[in-house]
Design a protein around this motif. Sequence first.
Motif, PDB file in Angstrom:
ATOM      1  N   GLY A  47      25.936  62.943  60.178  1.00  0.00           N
ATOM      2  CA  GLY A  47      25.178  62.344  61.606  1.00  0.00           C
ATOM      3  C   GLY A  47      24.641  63.257  62.353  1.00  0.00           C
ATOM      4  N   GLN A  48      24.283  64.595  61.845  1.00  0.00           N
ATOM      5  CA  GLN A  48      23.694  65.653  62.859  1.00  0.00           C
ATOM      6  C   GLN A  48      22.349  65.870  62.537  1.00  0.00           C
ATOM      7  OE1 GLN A  48      25.827  69.174  61.313  1.00  0.00           O
ATOM      8  NE2 GLN A  48      27.702  68.630  62.301  1.00  0.00           N
ATOM      9  N   ARG A  49      21.707  64.778  61.610  1.00  0.00           N
ATOM     10  CA  ARG A  49      20.096  64.850  61.487  1.00  0.00           C
ATOM     11  C   ARG A  49      19.838  63.256  61.478  1.00  0.00           C
ATOM     12  NH1 ARG A  49      16.529  68.140  57.682  1.00  0.00           N
ATOM     13  NH2 ARG A  49      14.657  66.818  57.281  1.00  0.00           N
ATOM     14  N   ARG A  50      18.498  63.185  62.020  1.00  0.00           N
ATOM     15  CA  ARG A  50      18.144  61.798  62.092  1.00  0.00           C
ATOM     16  C   ARG A  50      17.592  61.281  60.666  1.00  0.00           C
ATOM     17  NH1 ARG A  50      12.871  59.622  62.381  1.00  0.00           N
ATOM     18  NH2 ARG A  50      12.071  61.633  62.015  1.00  0.00           N
ATOM     19  N   LEU A  51      18.088  59.852  60.670  1.00  0.00           N
ATOM     20  CA  LEU A  51      17.855  59.135  59.347  1.00  0.00           C
ATOM     21  C   LEU A  51      16.349  58.692  59.242  1.00  0.00           C
ATOM     22  CD1 LEU A  51      20.706  56.931  58.975  1.00  0.00           C
ATOM     23  CD2 LEU A  51      20.292  58.939  57.572  1.00  0.00           C
ATOM     24  N   ALA A  52      15.572  59.388  58.445  1.00  0.00           N
ATOM     25  CA  ALA A  52      14.113  59.086  58.359  1.00  0.00           C
ATOM     26  C   ALA A  52      13.911  58.176  57.233  1.00  0.00           C
ATOM     27  CB  ALA A  52      13.307  60.364  57.886  1.00  0.00           C
ATOM     28  N   LEU A  53      13.126  57.217  57.279  1.00  0.00           N
ATOM     29  CA  LEU A  53      12.844  56.093  56.475  1.00  0.00           C
ATOM     30  C   LEU A  53      12.617  56.557  55.058  1.00  0.00           C
ATOM     31  CD1 LEU A  53      12.580  52.963  55.673  1.00  0.00           C
ATOM     32  CD2 LEU A  53      10.336  53.081  56.495  1.00  0.00           C
ATOM     33  N   ASP A  54      11.329  57.713  54.873  1.00  0.00           N
ATOM     34  CA  ASP A  54      11.269  58.399  53.444  1.00  0.00           C
ATOM     35  C   ASP A  54      12.399  58.980  53.021  1.00  0.00           C
ATOM     36  OD1 ASP A  54      11.269  60.212  55.401  1.00  0.00           O
ATOM     37  OD2 ASP A  54       9.745  61.328  54.627  1.00  0.00           O
ATOM     38  N   GLN A  55      13.190  59.621  53.608  1.00  0.00           N
ATOM     39  CA  GLN A  55      14.257  60.048  53.057  1.00  0.00           C
ATOM     40  C   GLN A  55      15.413  58.913  52.598  1.00  0.00           C
ATOM     41  OE1 GLN A  55      15.712  62.690  56.274  1.00  0.00           O
ATOM     42  NE2 GLN A  55      14.824  64.446  55.482  1.00  0.00           N
ATOM     43  N   LEU A  56      15.644  57.943  53.506  1.00  0.00           N
ATOM     44  CA  LEU A  56      16.470  56.976  52.994  1.00  0.00           C
ATOM     45  C   LEU A  56      15.861  56.257  51.619  1.00  0.00           C
ATOM     46  CD1 LEU A  56      17.260  55.153  56.021  1.00  0.00           C
ATOM     47  CD2 LEU A  56      18.914  56.505  54.896  1.00  0.00           C
ATOM     48  N   VAL A  57      14.621  56.093  51.476  1.00  0.00           N
ATOM     49  CA  VAL A  57      14.051  55.550  50.236  1.00  0.00           C
ATOM     50  C   VAL A  57      14.447  56.474  49.019  1.00  0.00           C
ATOM     51  CG1 VAL A  57      11.705  54.985  48.841  1.00  0.00           C
ATOM     52  CG2 VAL A  57      12.261  54.084  51.353  1.00  0.00           C
ATOM     53  N   THR A  58      14.237  57.914  49.200  1.00  0.00           N
ATOM     54  CA  THR A  58      14.392  58.889  48.182  1.00  0.00           C
ATOM     55  C   THR A  58      15.800  58.696  47.682  1.00  0.00           C
ATOM     56  OG1 THR A  58      12.431  60.062  49.069  1.00  0.00           O
ATOM     57  CG2 THR A  58      14.274  61.191  47.669  1.00  0.00           C
ATOM     58  N   LEU A  59      16.807  58.764  48.968  1.00  0.00           N
ATOM     59  CA  LEU A  59      18.177  58.733  48.493  1.00  0.00           C
ATOM     60  C   LEU A  59      18.562  57.588  47.911  1.00  0.00           C
ATOM     61  CD1 LEU A  59      19.499  60.348  52.005  1.00  0.00           C
ATOM     62  CD2 LEU A  59      19.873  61.276  49.726  1.00  0.00           C
ATOM     63  N   ALA A  60      18.273  56.320  48.146  1.00  0.00           N
ATOM     64  CA  ALA A  60      18.451  55.159  47.645  1.00  0.00           C
ATOM     65  C   ALA A  60      18.235  55.293  45.921  1.00  0.00           C
ATOM     66  CB  ALA A  60      17.797  54.017  48.363  1.00  0.00           C
ATOM     67  N   ARG A  61      17.204  55.615  45.718  1.00  0.00           N
ATOM     68  CA  ARG A  61      16.578  55.719  44.400  1.00  0.00           C
ATOM     69  C   ARG A  61      17.330  56.765  43.771  1.00  0.00           C
ATOM     70  NH1 ARG A  61      11.704  57.389  45.379  1.00  0.00           N
ATOM     71  NH2 ARG A  61      10.803  55.445  45.488  1.00  0.00           N
ATOM     72  N   ALA A  62      17.760  57.855  44.358  1.00  0.00           N
ATOM     73  CA  ALA A  62      18.647  59.056  43.821  1.00  0.00           C
ATOM     74  C   ALA A  62      20.037  58.252  43.682  1.00  0.00           C
ATOM     75  CB  ALA A  62      18.729  60.084  44.445  1.00  0.00           C
ATOM     76  N   LEU A  63      20.519  57.580  44.441  1.00  0.00           N
ATOM     77  CA  LEU A  63      21.591  56.815  44.102  1.00  0.00           C
ATOM     78  C   LEU A  63      21.839  55.560  43.142  1.00  0.00           C
ATOM     79  CD1 LEU A  63      22.818  57.459  47.877  1.00  0.00           C
ATOM     80  CD2 LEU A  63      23.848  58.663  45.909  1.00  0.00           C
ATOM     81  N   ASP A  64      20.755  55.277  42.627  1.00  0.00           N
ATOM     82  CA  ASP A  64      20.565  54.091  41.759  1.00  0.00           C
ATOM     83  C   ASP A  64      20.687  52.735  42.570  1.00  0.00           C
ATOM     84  OD1 ASP A  64      19.830  52.763  39.403  1.00  0.00           O
ATOM     85  OD2 ASP A  64      21.992  52.833  38.568  1.00  0.00           O
ATOM     86  N   THR A  65      20.165  52.847  43.790  1.00  0.00           N
ATOM     87  CA  THR A  65      20.204  51.712  44.497  1.00  0.00           C
ATOM     88  C   THR A  65      18.931  51.189  45.290  1.00  0.00           C
ATOM     89  OG1 THR A  65      21.542  50.370  46.224  1.00  0.00           O
ATOM     90  CG2 THR A  65      21.130  52.791  46.715  1.00  0.00           C
ATOM     91  N   THR A  66      19.169  50.282  46.145  1.00  0.00           N
ATOM     92  CA  THR A  66      17.644  49.982  46.570  1.00  0.00           C
ATOM     93  C   THR A  66      17.959  50.211  48.256  1.00  0.00           C
ATOM     94  OG1 THR A  66      18.190  47.664  47.176  1.00  0.00           O
ATOM     95  CG2 THR A  66      17.219  48.246  45.086  1.00  0.00           C
ATOM     96  N   LEU A  67      16.729  50.349  49.140  1.00  0.00           N
ATOM     97  CA  LEU A  67      16.924  50.485  50.458  1.00  0.00           C
ATOM     98  C   LEU A  67      17.633  49.377  51.058  1.00  0.00           C
ATOM     99  CD1 LEU A  67      16.080  52.336  52.977  1.00  0.00           C
ATOM    100  CD2 LEU A  67      13.697  51.062  53.111  1.00  0.00           C
ATOM    101  N   ASP A  68      17.332  48.328  50.569  1.00  0.00           N
ATOM    102  CA  ASP A  68      17.951  47.004  51.246  1.00  0.00           C
ATOM    103  C   ASP A  68      19.292  46.940  51.247  1.00  0.00           C
ATOM    104  OD1 ASP A  68      15.617  45.933  51.898  1.00  0.00           O
ATOM    105  OD2 ASP A  68      15.291  44.461  50.332  1.00  0.00           O
TER     106      ASP A  68
END
Length: 202
Positions: A47-68
């Motif tokens: 929680g020490q860094r703002r969540l950015a949409l592009d990072q969430l998309v990349t993290l979702a892909r890396a975690l084998d899930t979707t942004l939704d």
Amino acid sequence: MEHSTDELDGLVRKRIRALRVAQGWSLEELAGRANLSQSSLSRIENGQRRLALDQLVTLARALDTTLDQLVETASDDVIISPMTDGAHGLMRWPVKSDPGMTVVRQRMTEPPPDNPARMRAHPGHEWLVVLSGTAVLMLGHRRFRVETNQAAEFPTMLPHAIGAEGGLCEILGIFDRDARRGHLRDTRRTANDCAPDLPHTT
């Protein structure tokens, strides 16, 4: 169920960490898969860094899930009471979506872990029906008692675990396709650290 921005922000951060832990990955491993620095990923989870949409998309892909699925919120309607058709002797538990399901029956005697670090999180949706006894469903830090003939429905992106209360409990576990894949991928499971073991295919 209405979630404030801060509640959703915290939920997404916990979900990222839970999915990483469920995969058995260190901060360094997930950071490499998501093309982030280890320190950036650590600040995102803490929680020490703002969540950015592009990072969430990349993290979702890396975690084998979707942004939704990563930003999905839980409904208040976790416990489901049965609908009884006395004329035909039928008992039904309605579900809110088409599961494309796998159904497994399991007997449990041990309580679930109360430490979220020992719970699982993965894409998908699960249902459970208690055939006898009392089950305990842990969703993060929330605890639900599910009695005989009650059912529960929940997204498996929430850290979760299922066990028994007060002795033997028998349940039916129902998995959609994503949840089934999540269980089959997890080779480090313990006896009660989630819904029932899936049948092996030959």
